[in-house]
Scaffold this motif. Structure first.
Motif, short mmCIF file in Angstrom:
data_model
loop_
_atom_site.label_atom_id
_atom_site.label_comp_id
_atom_site.label_asym_id
_atom_site.label_seq_id
_atom_site.Cartn_x
_atom_site.Cartn_y
_atom_site.Cartn_z
N THR A 59 64.33 21.28 17.10
CA THR A 59 64.74 22.00 18.41
C THR A 59 63.53 22.65 19.01
OG1 THR A 59 66.10 23.55 19.64
CG2 THR A 59 65.50 24.01 17.46
N ALA A 60 63.49 22.84 20.19
CA ALA A 60 62.30 23.47 21.02
C ALA A 60 62.69 24.01 22.35
CB ALA A 60 60.89 22.51 21.03
N ASN A 61 61.86 24.49 23.21
CA ASN A 61 61.96 24.84 24.42
C ASN A 61 61.17 23.77 25.42
OD1 ASN A 61 62.83 27.66 23.14
ND2 ASN A 61 63.80 27.43 24.83
N VAL A 117 56.91 20.42 25.36
CA VAL A 117 57.83 21.25 24.51
C VAL A 117 57.03 22.45 24.06
CG1 VAL A 117 59.36 19.63 23.80
CG2 VAL A 117 57.62 20.19 22.16
N VAL A 118 57.58 23.44 23.86
CA VAL A 118 57.13 24.72 23.20
C VAL A 118 57.94 25.14 21.93
CG1 VAL A 118 57.99 26.31 24.95
CG2 VAL A 118 55.73 26.83 23.68
N GLY A 119 57.28 25.96 20.93
CA GLY A 119 58.08 26.31 19.79
C GLY A 119 59.00 25.52 19.03
N ALA A 120 58.47 24.41 18.76
CA ALA A 120 59.60 23.56 17.96
C ALA A 120 59.56 23.86 16.56
CB ALA A 120 58.87 22.03 18.00
N TYR A 121 60.85 23.60 16.12
CA TYR A 121 61.15 24.04 14.79
C TYR A 121 62.45 23.43 14.34
CZ TYR A 121 64.69 27.28 16.44
OH TYR A 121 65.90 27.95 16.90
N LEU A 122 62.80 23.36 12.87
CA LEU A 122 63.64 22.72 12.25
C LEU A 122 64.90 23.79 12.29
CD1 LEU A 122 61.94 21.04 9.50
CD2 LEU A 122 62.92 20.00 11.28
N ALA A 123 66.04 23.48 12.55
CA ALA A 123 67.36 24.27 12.90
C ALA A 123 68.15 23.66 11.75
CB ALA A 123 67.98 24.30 14.10
#
Length: 104
Positions: A11-13, A59-65
């Motif tokens: 996920t990211a913004n 995208v900005v701030g991608a991470y695993l949720a």
């Protein structure tokens, strides 16, 4: 003893609009969590995250949720992800008008 891998989504913004987005199995970005790729392998999750992190023009701030498999696709495990999925909670607008309401 090693912990079992918890399923994940990337996920990211969205860089321009700021919306929460999810990476799909066919390399698109979707605003719908149910379309996200459910990742069940830790190595694959890391590769997908690296791919997302390289997309700095999108995208900005991608991470695993953390998620769980649900009848309609991935579902959030933690309150934070459920909150991100539905948007601000001050009144119903935007995604809140069309998304299922968070669990109480």
């Amino acid at each position: 003893m090693a912990r079992a891998f918890t399923p994940k989504v990337v996920t990211a913004n969205d860089l321009i609009e700021g919306d929460v987005i999810y990476q799909t199995a066919d390399d698109r970005w979707s605003r719908d969590l149910t379309e996200a790729e459910l990742i069940t392998d830790e190595a694959h999750a890391q590769l997908r995250l690296l791919d997302a992190a390289r997309q700095v023009s999108k995208v900005v701030g991608a991470y695993l949720a953390d998620v769980r498999s649900g009848p309609n696709g991935p579902e959030p495990v933690h309150f934070r992800e459920d909150f991100r999925r539905t948007g601000p909670s001050n009144y119903a607008h935007g995604k809140q008008e069309t998304s299922p309401q968070p669990r109480a």
